[in-house]
Design a protein around this motif. Structure first.
Motif, PDB file in Angstrom:
ATOM      1  N   GLN A   1      11.289  -4.237   2.288  1.00  0.00           N
ATOM      2  CA  GLN A   1      11.312  -4.242   3.752  1.00  0.00           C
ATOM      3  C   GLN A   1      11.162  -2.829   4.288  1.00  0.00           C
ATOM      4  OE1 GLN A   1      14.672  -6.200   5.569  1.00  0.00           O
ATOM      5  NE2 GLN A   1      14.273  -5.324   7.578  1.00  0.00           N
ATOM      6  N   VAL A   2      10.452  -2.708   5.408  1.00  0.00           N
ATOM      7  CA  VAL A   2      10.237  -1.413   6.045  1.00  0.00           C
ATOM      8  C   VAL A   2      11.564  -0.808   6.491  1.00  0.00           C
ATOM      9  CG1 VAL A   2       9.897  -2.385   8.357  1.00  0.00           C
ATOM     10  CG2 VAL A   2       8.860  -0.192   7.787  1.00  0.00           C
ATOM     11  N   GLY A   3      11.657   0.512   6.407  1.00  0.00           N
ATOM     12  CA  GLY A   3      12.817   1.227   6.936  1.00  0.00           C
ATOM     13  C   GLY A   3      14.087   1.096   6.120  1.00  0.00           C
ATOM     14  N   THR A   4      13.990   0.592   4.882  1.00  0.00           N
ATOM     15  CA  THR A   4      15.179   0.369   4.071  1.00  0.00           C
ATOM     16  C   THR A   4      15.278   1.366   2.915  1.00  0.00           C
ATOM     17  OG1 THR A   4      14.036  -1.200   2.613  1.00  0.00           O
ATOM     18  CG2 THR A   4      15.125  -2.100   4.575  1.00  0.00           C
ATOM     19  N   THR A   5      16.491   1.495   2.386  1.00  0.00           N
ATOM     20  CA  THR A   5      16.685   2.314   1.202  1.00  0.00           C
ATOM     21  C   THR A   5      16.004   1.691  -0.002  1.00  0.00           C
ATOM     22  OG1 THR A   5      18.807   2.981   2.125  1.00  0.00           O
ATOM     23  CG2 THR A   5      18.432   3.491  -0.169  1.00  0.00           C
ATOM     24  N   SER A   6      15.832   0.376   0.012  1.00  0.00           N
ATOM     25  CA  SER A   6      15.090  -0.292  -1.062  1.00  0.00           C
ATOM     26  C   SER A   6      13.693   0.295  -1.174  1.00  0.00           C
ATOM     27  CB  SER A   6      15.009  -1.795  -0.786  1.00  0.00           C
ATOM     28  OG  SER A   6      16.282  -2.372  -0.698  1.00  0.00           O
TER      29      SER A   6
ATOM     30  N   ASP B   1      -0.150   0.986  -4.503  1.00  0.00           N
ATOM     31  CA  ASP B   1       0.418   1.062  -3.167  1.00  0.00           C
ATOM     32  C   ASP B   1       1.528   0.031  -3.006  1.00  0.00           C
ATOM     33  OD1 ASP B   1      -1.320   3.072  -2.444  1.00  0.00           O
ATOM     34  OD2 ASP B   1      -2.777   1.712  -1.510  1.00  0.00           O
ATOM     35  N   VAL B   2       2.594   0.410  -2.321  1.00  0.00           N
ATOM     36  CA  VAL B   2       3.728  -0.484  -2.107  1.00  0.00           C
ATOM     37  C   VAL B   2       3.423  -1.429  -0.945  1.00  0.00           C
ATOM     38  CG1 VAL B   2       6.188  -0.606  -1.590  1.00  0.00           C
ATOM     39  CG2 VAL B   2       5.276   1.330  -2.906  1.00  0.00           C
ATOM     40  N   ALA B   3       3.763  -2.710  -1.098  1.00  0.00           N
ATOM     41  CA  ALA B   3       3.636  -3.683  -0.006  1.00  0.00           C
ATOM     42  C   ALA B   3       4.897  -3.601   0.852  1.00  0.00           C
ATOM     43  CB  ALA B   3       3.462  -5.084  -0.571  1.00  0.00           C
ATOM     44  N   VAL B   4       4.715  -3.395   2.147  1.00  0.00           N
ATOM     45  CA  VAL B   4       5.844  -3.193   3.049  1.00  0.00           C
ATOM     46  C   VAL B   4       5.898  -4.349   4.053  1.00  0.00           C
ATOM     47  CG1 VAL B   4       6.893  -1.636   4.726  1.00  0.00           C
ATOM     48  CG2 VAL B   4       5.607  -0.700   2.793  1.00  0.00           C
ATOM     49  N   TYR B   5       7.091  -4.906   4.259  1.00  0.00           N
ATOM     50  CA  TYR B   5       7.260  -6.098   5.083  1.00  0.00           C
ATOM     51  C   TYR B   5       8.284  -5.851   6.191  1.00  0.00           C
ATOM     52  CZ  TYR B   5       4.832  -8.100   1.122  1.00  0.00           C
ATOM     53  OH  TYR B   5       3.911  -8.350   0.132  1.00  0.00           O
ATOM     54  N   GLN B   6       8.120  -6.563   7.301  1.00  0.00           N
ATOM     55  CA  GLN B   6       9.027  -6.410   8.436  1.00  0.00           C
ATOM     56  C   GLN B   6      10.383  -7.054   8.181  1.00  0.00           C
ATOM     57  OE1 GLN B   6       8.726  -4.674  11.315  1.00  0.00           O
ATOM     58  NE2 GLN B   6       6.799  -3.858  10.504  1.00  0.00           N
TER      59      GLN B   6
ATOM     60  N   LEU C   1       9.964 -12.245   4.358  1.00  0.00           N
ATOM     61  CA  LEU C   1       8.526 -12.085   4.133  1.00  0.00           C
ATOM     62  C   LEU C   1       8.254 -11.482   2.764  1.00  0.00           C
ATOM     63  CD1 LEU C   1       7.404 -10.767   7.648  1.00  0.00           C
ATOM     64  CD2 LEU C   1       7.239 -13.099   6.756  1.00  0.00           C
ATOM     65  N   ALA C   2       9.099 -10.565   2.345  1.00  0.00           N
ATOM     66  CA  ALA C   2       8.959  -9.983   1.008  1.00  0.00           C
ATOM     67  C   ALA C   2       9.221 -11.037  -0.065  1.00  0.00           C
ATOM     68  CB  ALA C   2       9.928  -8.809   0.845  1.00  0.00           C
TER      69      ALA C   2
ATOM     70  N   LYS D   1       7.055 -14.992  -4.158  1.00  0.00           N
ATOM     71  CA  LYS D   1       6.851 -16.404  -4.513  1.00  0.00           C
ATOM     72  C   LYS D   1       5.368 -16.751  -4.606  1.00  0.00           C
ATOM     73  CE  LYS D   1       8.092 -21.081  -3.011  1.00  0.00           C
ATOM     74  NZ  LYS D   1       8.835 -21.875  -1.990  1.00  0.00           N
ATOM     75  N   ASN D   2       4.573 -16.182  -3.693  1.00  0.00           N
ATOM     76  CA  ASN D   2       3.144 -16.491  -3.628  1.00  0.00           C
ATOM     77  C   ASN D   2       2.293 -15.628  -4.545  1.00  0.00           C
ATOM     78  OD1 ASN D   2       3.701 -18.437  -1.672  1.00  0.00           O
ATOM     79  ND2 ASN D   2       3.444 -16.985   0.021  1.00  0.00           N
ATOM     80  N   GLY D   3       2.916 -14.726  -5.292  1.00  0.00           N
ATOM     81  CA  GLY D   3       2.177 -13.898  -6.227  1.00  0.00           C
ATOM     82  C   GLY D   3       1.464 -12.717  -5.605  1.00  0.00           C
ATOM     83  N   GLN D   4       1.833 -12.359  -4.361  1.00  0.00           N
ATOM     84  CA  GLN D   4       1.197 -11.211  -3.707  1.00  0.00           C
ATOM     85  C   GLN D   4       1.766  -9.896  -4.201  1.00  0.00           C
ATOM     86  OE1 GLN D   4       2.227 -13.001   0.155  1.00  0.00           O
ATOM     87  NE2 GLN D   4       0.077 -12.807   0.722  1.00  0.00           N
ATOM     88  N   VAL D   5       2.983  -9.939  -4.727  1.00  0.00           N
ATOM     89  CA  VAL D   5       3.597  -8.776  -5.380  1.00  0.00           C
ATOM     90  C   VAL D   5       4.201  -9.237  -6.696  1.00  0.00           C
ATOM     91  CG1 VAL D   5       4.075  -7.490  -3.253  1.00  0.00           C
ATOM     92  CG2 VAL D   5       5.773  -9.106  -4.129  1.00  0.00           C
ATOM     93  N   ASP D   6       4.406  -8.285  -7.607  1.00  0.00           N
ATOM     94  CA  ASP D   6       4.988  -8.605  -8.912  1.00  0.00           C
ATOM     95  C   ASP D   6       6.511  -8.552  -8.887  1.00  0.00           C
ATOM     96  OD1 ASP D   6       2.426  -8.800 -10.202  1.00  0.00           O
ATOM     97  OD2 ASP D   6       2.343  -6.604 -10.150  1.00  0.00           O
ATOM     98  N   ALA D   7       7.046  -7.721  -8.016  1.00  0.00           N
ATOM     99  CA  ALA D   7       8.501  -7.566  -7.934  1.00  0.00           C
ATOM    100  C   ALA D   7       8.869  -7.014  -6.568  1.00  0.00           C
ATOM    101  CB  ALA D   7       9.007  -6.638  -9.038  1.00  0.00           C
TER     102      ALA D   7
END
Length: 292
Positions: A173-178, A191-196, A200-201, A206-212
């Motif tokens: 998630q955007v803006g997080t320590t994660s 590149d990291v996928a960033v979510y609101q 959504l992350a 679940k949909n396979g858009q990211v590995d972890a």
């Protein structure tokens, strides 16, 4: 309470019985505050506290309010770790449950510059130097670790070290320590996928858009036990830097309440109340190996 935390929830002795006000919408603006840091009230007696509304304590949090921090998306029910902490702080300050007003405040708005419409916000906001430029924080009420989640059987799920995660597609998630841990500790080659939002992350995994994906550890336990049961916690990170990462209550910059709220948190830590709330509402972290 969700399945992973049902047994602990049944043991809670910290939930107050009276009804509280339902969350209200945040109508404050984000204009810059220009005020200098104010001094704390000379007294922390309830009658002397400069709250937004006399005789009331206004507490902000995000909508939706996720388990295990809250239960049933209802901050006012006293259930969940942060709801229980909020009411324990309120009680320490001299407010009963009927005198607590909850207000909906988006995560990033809580620590943005500008005057606030809440007395304090509780929403898994980590204390850091950049955020302290815009807001005040109380003493830390929760010591945080971050964790990695991946689908069972995937390459990412087999990671045994930070190096093993560098080549996988990660999200947070955007803006997080994660997100900070991904960028500063893992330093992935993709590149990291960033979510609101966290959900959504989770959907992206679940949909396979990211590995972890990376979450704080209690949220990771909940997601893998109740929302995405075909996922697992790959491991957790040791805290890095000069000190333990902590969640803090967020207040206006220069708030006259900061000192008294911090004293309340300190008292709850000293007498074991925070530890009791954590044991009640958050799952133990021993089953998540430390990634090095």
């Amino acid at each position: 309470m969700r399945p992973a935390f049902a047994a602990a929830a049944a043991a809670s002795v910290l939930v107050l019985s009276a009804a509280a006000c339902a969350p209200q919408d945040d109508t404050s603006t984000s204009s810059a505050s220009g005020s200098a840091s104010g001094s704390a009230s000379a007294s922390c007696s309830t009658s002397s506290l400069a709250t937004k509304t006399s005789g009331k304590l206004t507490i902000g949090t995000d909508n939706p309010a996720y388990d295990p921090w809250f239960s049933d998306d209802n901050p006012s029910n006293g259930k969940g770790f942060e709801s229980a902490v909020a009411y324990a702080v309120a009680k320490q300050l001299g407010f009963d449950k009927s005198e607590v007003v909850w207000q909906k405040v988006a995560f990033n708005n809580a620590f943005a510059a500008g005057s606030k419409s809440f007395d304090f916000d509780i929403n898994q906001v980590s204390i850091n130097a950049d955020r302290k430029k815009a807001v005040d924080f109380s003493s830390g009420y929760y010591d945080v670790r971050q964790a990695v989640i991946a689908l069972k059987g995937s390459k990412a799920a087999k990671a045994a070290s930070i190096a093993d995660l560098k080549k996988v597609k990660l999200g947070a998630q955007v803006g997080t320590t994660s997100l900070d841990y991904i960028n500063d500790v893992i330093k992935p080659t993709q590149d990291v996928a960033v979510y609101q939002k966290n959900d959504l992350a989770t959907a992206a995994l679940k949909n396979g858009q990211v590995d972890a994906i990376v979450y704080d550890l209690p949220t990771a336990f909940y997601i893998t036990s109740a929302e995405l049961t075909d996922a697992k916690i790959v491991g957790q990170f040791e805290n890095t830097g000069d000190g333990q990462e902590q969640f803090g209550l967020v207040l206006d910059k220069g708030s006259k309440l900061t000192s008294c709220v911090s004293k309340a948190v300190d008292a709850l830590r000293a007498d074991g109340t925070l530890a009791s709330i954590e044991k009640t509402w958050l799952s133990d972290a021993v089953d998540a190996p430390v990634l090095k």
